[in-house]
Scaffold this motif. Structure first.
Motif, short mmCIF file in Angstrom:
data_model
loop_
_atom_site.label_atom_id
_atom_site.label_comp_id
_atom_site.label_asym_id
_atom_site.label_seq_id
_atom_site.Cartn_x
_atom_site.Cartn_y
_atom_site.Cartn_z
N SER A 7 0.85 -1.19 0.00
CA SER A 7 0.00 0.00 0.00
C SER A 7 0.88 1.24 0.00
N SER A 8 0.26 2.38 -0.14
CA SER A 8 1.02 3.62 -0.19
C SER A 8 1.85 3.80 1.08
N PRO A 9 3.12 4.24 0.95
CA PRO A 9 3.97 4.41 2.13
C PRO A 9 3.59 5.60 3.00
N SER A 10 2.79 6.53 2.48
CA SER A 10 2.39 7.70 3.27
C SER A 10 1.17 8.33 2.64
N SER A 11 0.48 9.15 3.40
CA SER A 11 -0.76 9.76 2.92
C SER A 11 -0.52 10.79 1.83
N ASP A 12 0.72 11.28 1.71
CA ASP A 12 1.01 12.29 0.69
C ASP A 12 1.78 11.70 -0.48
N THR A 13 1.69 10.37 -0.65
CA THR A 13 2.35 9.68 -1.76
C THR A 13 1.35 8.76 -2.44
N ASP A 14 1.13 8.96 -3.75
CA ASP A 14 0.21 8.09 -4.48
C ASP A 14 0.86 7.49 -5.73
N ALA A 15 2.18 7.43 -5.73
CA ALA A 15 2.93 6.75 -6.79
C ALA A 15 3.95 5.85 -6.11
N PHE A 16 3.79 4.52 -6.28
CA PHE A 16 4.63 3.59 -5.53
C PHE A 16 4.57 2.22 -6.19
N ASP A 104 11.84 4.06 -7.95
CA ASP A 104 12.85 3.48 -7.06
C ASP A 104 13.77 4.55 -6.47
N GLN A 105 13.70 5.78 -6.97
CA GLN A 105 14.53 6.87 -6.46
C GLN A 105 13.79 7.73 -5.42
N ARG A 106 12.65 7.29 -4.95
CA ARG A 106 11.84 8.10 -4.05
C ARG A 106 12.61 8.54 -2.80
N LEU A 107 13.25 7.61 -2.12
CA LEU A 107 13.96 7.95 -0.89
C LEU A 107 15.17 8.83 -1.17
N LEU A 265 22.86 3.73 0.23
CA LEU A 265 21.45 4.04 0.40
C LEU A 265 20.60 2.89 -0.16
N GLU A 266 19.46 2.64 0.46
CA GLU A 266 18.60 1.55 0.04
C GLU A 266 17.45 2.05 -0.82
N MET A 267 16.92 1.15 -1.61
CA MET A 267 15.70 1.45 -2.35
C MET A 267 14.51 1.44 -1.39
N PRO A 268 13.38 2.02 -1.82
CA PRO A 268 12.18 1.95 -0.99
C PRO A 268 11.83 0.50 -0.65
N PRO A 269 11.24 0.26 0.51
CA PRO A 269 11.03 -1.12 0.97
C PRO A 269 10.19 -1.98 0.04
N GLU A 270 9.26 -1.38 -0.72
CA GLU A 270 8.42 -2.21 -1.59
C GLU A 270 9.18 -2.72 -2.82
N GLN A 272 12.35 -3.98 -2.46
CA GLN A 272 13.24 -5.02 -1.96
C GLN A 272 12.56 -6.39 -2.05
N PRO A 273 13.31 -7.49 -2.25
CA PRO A 273 14.76 -7.61 -2.09
C PRO A 273 15.59 -7.33 -3.33
N GLU A 274 15.04 -6.67 -4.34
CA GLU A 274 15.83 -6.33 -5.51
C GLU A 274 16.99 -5.41 -5.12
N ASP A 275 18.10 -5.52 -5.84
CA ASP A 275 19.25 -4.68 -5.53
C ASP A 275 19.88 -4.10 -6.79
N TYR A 276 19.08 -3.96 -7.85
CA TYR A 276 19.65 -3.47 -9.11
C TYR A 276 20.09 -2.02 -9.02
N LEU A 277 19.38 -1.19 -8.23
CA LEU A 277 19.76 0.21 -8.09
C LEU A 277 20.77 0.35 -6.96
N LYS A 278 21.98 0.79 -7.33
CA LYS A 278 23.02 1.04 -6.34
C LYS A 278 23.16 2.55 -6.14
N SER A 279 23.06 3.01 -4.91
CA SER A 279 23.11 4.43 -4.61
C SER A 279 24.06 4.69 -3.45
#
Length: 284
Positions: A7-16, A104-107, A265-270, A272-279
């Motif tokens: 589900s949405s990670p926060s009330s002010d986020t509707d793209a996830f 995947d760059q949200r955080l 830095l990690e990707m948003p929890p939804e 994971q466990p993918e690790d293709y984006l390295k930051s």
């Protein structure tokens, strides 16, 4: 058994990201679902879901990288405006292979927004639709967005408008990132923060090719040369040929003792466990 959906990670986020699987993933944009498959037929169970207003299908294995096709819902032709931690971004399912924002760059965007100080100068290279630039500007920074595409920079200006930010207060620079980094180094232009999120492969108007595995180190060195003391860099890649450790080694070998801190830095929890984006967040 149906998969568990996020589900949405926060009330002010509707793209996830709604679901992450081995061969397909689902993203939600204001209730419109984008199903992305790799060597897989469309997951039929999605037709049984009442939640999405529309469903679109993007086949990742296509060589011609076509835009998603609509599978269900009422047809519409206009872009959507989504929210991410309150920031607004324009998304268009019909614009081509990419929809205008990488979820995947949200955080990472939120970290940029929280890190900047009013008046900071932030450079966003390979800016695409300028989402990182918007995040920086919402934190009070003055952004410079560099991209080869005039159309994407115009899209970026619309993103500023969606957030009640005046595009004329920011800078939009069309051209090759490497050319501009060298020019700014020579002329003494400096920035407080630099965002490096290049594509794995690109070719500029002169025919020069950029490959992450060959040229990321040079990109880092050029970026460091135009960074103010006590500045920061966000270095990212989704090149699957790099492991997180391998990419970190590229960073360390390229800029080494000139950094004081490197944070993974990690990707948003939804995602994971993918690790293709390295930051990696780099403080100097």
């Amino acid at each position: 058994m149906l998969p568990k959906l996020a589900s949405s990670p926060s009330s002010d986020t509707d793209a996830f990201r709604v679901y992450t699987g081995e061969r397909y993933a689902i993203e939600s944009y204001v209730g419109h679902w984008l199903v992305q498959t790799r060597d897989l037929d469309f997951p039929e169970w999605i037709h049984e879901q009442d939640e999405p207003q529309s469903v679109w299908w993007k086949q990742l294995e296509q060589e011609d990288r076509e835009a998603p096709s609509q599978v269900s819902g009422q047809p519409f032709n206009s872009p959507l405006v989504v929210r991410e931690h309150g920031a607004k971004y324009e998304v268009d399912f019909q614009a081509g292979y990419s929809q205008g924002i990488f979820l995947d760059q949200r955080l990472n965007r939120q970290k940029v927004r929280n890190r900047v100080q009013p008046g900071d100068r932030v450079l966003n290279t390979f800016a695409y639709t300028c989402a990182f630039s918007v995040a920086a500007a919402l934190g009070g920074a003055v952004s410079t967005s560099v991209d080869l595409s005039k159309n994407y920079l115009e899209w970026g200006k619309r993103n500023f408008g969606h957030n009640d930010l005046e595009p004329t207060s920011q800078y939009f620079t069309r051209g090759d990132t490497f050319d501009w980094l060298r020019r700014w180094k020579k002329s003494g232009v400096r920035f407080d923060g630099v965002i490096l999120d290049p594509p794995t492969f690109s070719r500029n108007e002169k025919g020069n090719v950029f490959r992450v595995e060959k040229h990321y180190g040079e990109l880092l060195q050029l970026a460091l040369a135009i960074l103010n003391p006590n500045g920061w860099m966000l270095a990212c890649t989704n090149y699957r040929g790099f492991s997180p450790t391998g990419f970190e080694n590229v960073i360390v070998e390229s800029i080494g003792h000139k950094t004081t801190d490197i944070e993974s830095l990690e990707m948003p929890p939804e995602f994971q466990p993918e690790d293709y984006l390295k930051s990696f967040w780099i403080e100097t």
